[in-house]
Design an enzyme around this catalytic site. Sequence first.
Site, PDB file in Angstrom:
ATOM      1  N   GLU A 120       0.831  -1.216   0.000  1.00  0.00           N
ATOM      2  CA  GLU A 120       0.000   0.000   0.000  1.00  0.00           C
ATOM      3  C   GLU A 120       0.865   1.265   0.000  1.00  0.00           C
ATOM      4  OE1 GLU A 120      -3.143  -0.222  -0.505  1.00  0.00           O
ATOM      5  OE2 GLU A 120      -3.278  -2.387  -0.208  1.00  0.00           O
TER       6      GLU A 120
HETATM    7  C1  FAD Z   1       2.716  -9.110   1.975  1.00  0.00           C
HETATM    8  C2  FAD Z   1       2.541  -8.337   0.714  1.00  0.00           C
HETATM    9  C3  FAD Z   1       1.299  -8.313   0.105  1.00  0.00           C
HETATM   10  C4  FAD Z   1       1.111  -7.618  -1.108  1.00  0.00           C
HETATM   11  N1  FAD Z   1      -0.126  -7.610  -1.695  1.00  0.00           N
HETATM   12  C5  FAD Z   1      -0.303  -6.979  -2.877  1.00  0.00           C
HETATM   13  C6  FAD Z   1      -1.575  -6.990  -3.515  1.00  0.00           C
HETATM   14  O1  FAD Z   1      -2.551  -7.554  -3.006  1.00  0.00           O
HETATM   15  N2  FAD Z   1      -1.702  -6.353  -4.721  1.00  0.00           N
HETATM   16  C7  FAD Z   1      -0.641  -5.727  -5.313  1.00  0.00           C
HETATM   17  O2  FAD Z   1      -0.805  -5.177  -6.397  1.00  0.00           O
HETATM   18  N3  FAD Z   1       0.565  -5.699  -4.717  1.00  0.00           N
HETATM   19  C8  FAD Z   1       0.771  -6.310  -3.532  1.00  0.00           C
HETATM   20  N4  FAD Z   1       2.016  -6.283  -2.924  1.00  0.00           N
HETATM   21  C9  FAD Z   1       3.123  -5.638  -3.615  1.00  0.00           C
HETATM   22  C10 FAD Z   1       3.513  -4.309  -2.985  1.00  0.00           C
HETATM   23  O3  FAD Z   1       2.571  -3.324  -3.280  1.00  0.00           O
HETATM   24  C11 FAD Z   1       4.916  -3.935  -3.494  1.00  0.00           C
HETATM   25  O4  FAD Z   1       5.809  -4.916  -2.988  1.00  0.00           O
HETATM   26  C12 FAD Z   1       5.283  -2.547  -3.023  1.00  0.00           C
HETATM   27  O5  FAD Z   1       4.581  -1.557  -3.713  1.00  0.00           O
HETATM   28  C13 FAD Z   1       6.794  -2.261  -3.205  1.00  0.00           C
HETATM   29  O6  FAD Z   1       7.152  -2.452  -4.565  1.00  0.00           O
HETATM   30  P1  FAD Z   1       8.337  -3.425  -4.946  1.00  0.00           P
HETATM   31  O7  FAD Z   1       8.131  -4.757  -4.323  1.00  0.00           O
HETATM   32  O8  FAD Z   1       8.464  -3.349  -6.436  1.00  0.00           O
HETATM   33  O9  FAD Z   1       9.616  -2.819  -4.233  1.00  0.00           O
HETATM   34  P2  FAD Z   1      10.582  -1.752  -4.839  1.00  0.00           P
HETATM   35  O10 FAD Z   1       9.785  -0.568  -5.308  1.00  0.00           O
HETATM   36  O11 FAD Z   1      11.504  -2.386  -5.817  1.00  0.00           O
HETATM   37  O12 FAD Z   1      11.385  -1.337  -3.533  1.00  0.00           O
HETATM   38  C14 FAD Z   1      12.637  -1.915  -3.182  1.00  0.00           C
HETATM   39  C15 FAD Z   1      13.519  -0.875  -2.517  1.00  0.00           C
HETATM   40  O13 FAD Z   1      13.761   0.181  -3.429  1.00  0.00           O
HETATM   41  C16 FAD Z   1      13.474   1.424  -2.850  1.00  0.00           C
HETATM   42  N5  FAD Z   1      12.916   2.342  -3.865  1.00  0.00           N
HETATM   43  C17 FAD Z   1      12.054   2.058  -4.865  1.00  0.00           C
HETATM   44  N6  FAD Z   1      11.753   3.168  -5.541  1.00  0.00           N
HETATM   45  C18 FAD Z   1      12.432   4.188  -4.971  1.00  0.00           C
HETATM   46  C19 FAD Z   1      12.536   5.585  -5.221  1.00  0.00           C
HETATM   47  N7  FAD Z   1      11.842   6.184  -6.188  1.00  0.00           N
HETATM   48  N8  FAD Z   1      13.338   6.330  -4.444  1.00  0.00           N
HETATM   49  C20 FAD Z   1      14.020   5.755  -3.441  1.00  0.00           C
HETATM   50  N9  FAD Z   1      13.960   4.435  -3.159  1.00  0.00           N
HETATM   51  C21 FAD Z   1      13.177   3.658  -3.900  1.00  0.00           C
HETATM   52  C22 FAD Z   1      12.438   1.139  -1.775  1.00  0.00           C
HETATM   53  O14 FAD Z   1      12.503   2.116  -0.749  1.00  0.00           O
HETATM   54  C23 FAD Z   1      12.884  -0.234  -1.271  1.00  0.00           C
HETATM   55  O15 FAD Z   1      13.888  -0.046  -0.282  1.00  0.00           O
HETATM   56  C24 FAD Z   1       2.210  -6.943  -1.708  1.00  0.00           C
HETATM   57  C25 FAD Z   1       3.461  -6.949  -1.047  1.00  0.00           C
HETATM   58  C26 FAD Z   1       3.628  -7.621   0.136  1.00  0.00           C
HETATM   59  C27 FAD Z   1       4.982  -7.587   0.814  1.00  0.00           C
END
Ligand code: FAD
Length: 351
Positions: A120
């Site tokens: 979220e």
């Molecule tokens: C238990 C769980 C349930 C979930 N359920 C759903 C769901 O029902 N539906 C759905 O659509 N998604 C779901 N998700 C996905 C979730 O929304 C994403 O994991 C989340 O938005 C983070 O994106 P990412 O995994 O790509 O991480 P990333 O964006 O790759 O983040 C990895 C790291 O990079 C850093 N980072 C990324 N962008 C930047 C930036 N611009 N500036 C500085 N640092 C940055 C972050 O701070 C973090 O430290 C779920 C995730 C979890 C863990």
Amino acid sequence: MSSAVRHQSELMPGKPEPQILEYQTQQYKLLPHIASVFAILFSASSVLRMQRIVAASISKGNVELLPELHILSCAMKALSSQDSTQGIETCRLACGGHGYIASSGLPSLYTSTTCTITYEGENTVLLLQVARYLIKSYRAGLKGLPVLPSVMYLTAPPAMHQSPPLSNQALIEAFRISSANLVKETESRLCRQFNLEQNFYYAWNHCSVALVHCAELHSRYYMCEKFLSTVESIRASDRVRSVLQDLCRLYLIHHTTLNQGHFLRSGTLSGADLSTLEEEMYELLAKLRPQAVPLVDAFDFQDELLGSTLGAWDGRVYERLYEEAQKSPLNKTDVSKAYHKYLQPLMKSNL
Ligand SMILES: Cc1cc2nc3c(=O)[nH]c(=O)nc-3n(C[C@H](O)[C@H](O)[C@H](O)COP(=O)(O)OP(=O)(O)OC[C@H]3O[C@@H](n4cnc5c(N)ncnc54)[C@H](O)[C@@H]3O)c2cc1C
């Protein structure tokens, strides 16, 4: 609950083992997190009130306040998920070895809560959105353009009250000035970096740690302010209000000491002020200690929901741990079959 039931070590040599909640370090681990629950609750109510106002304005075609709601939601989501995750982990560690047992419920509570930092809206990404709003509003304010209410203080500080030094109101003002000061400093850094790099995005990335700190301090100021304004206006019995006032005071002092670098940098508090506040915090811990169990009971979480051998209404912690341990297949017999089958022959052989 575990801290009220468990007795360990000696507080006074030769005296019986006290409840571990008698140790000041244990009170410091737990009581600020109990205060935090109320800070989150009162801030969330404030965001919900704003959501209703914004929804009503939108239905009339006015979207002016929408950015304010967006930024407040980002700020509160980031801080409340971070605080609750830290709180659960602190509670787990405060149970000693029992906090590692699955039947305590704490490991599963932690894993189901820590993911709120990521989903979220990942917290760092949300805090950077808050920071962008702070910088944009600060620049708009400097140019005399209109800015929304929650960030007006960045360029148009409200008239200083003649608050008694170190009073709640004085601490809120110190938060406000320190937050404005940090935004000002970071914006200057951003400008300098932009002049060097001639690229906004590189300059932004170069300043992003400082920008996250700006967002965190602004968000904490909001939570402290909402905690105080709610406690000041709450309708409750004198005794309940008195406990809430102590919790609020503890929360303000705790977060002031955690952010002391910002207060010292802005010149709003001195080393001597911080020392006085720390002393008051230790007194508050002792004062609030008898309220710890009633406060947690007042959350009214049912045992079925907690699913914990350590946190149950009757405080039968050790009996529940023993009953739970008996359910393990390894405890079906006093001595495991594996001993008779493998270890005993080995030990009796002439190796
Ligand atoms: C238990 C769980 C349930 C979930 N359920 C759903 C769901 O029902 N539906 C759905 O659509 N998604 C779901 N998700 C996905 C979730 O929304 C994403 O994991 C989340 O938005 C983070 O994106 P990412 O995994 O790509 O991480 P990333 O964006 O790759 O983040 C990895 C790291 O990079 C850093 N980072 C990324 N962008 C930047 C930036 N611009 N500036 C500085 N640092 C940055 C972050 O701070 C973090 O430290 C779920 C995730 C979890 C863990």
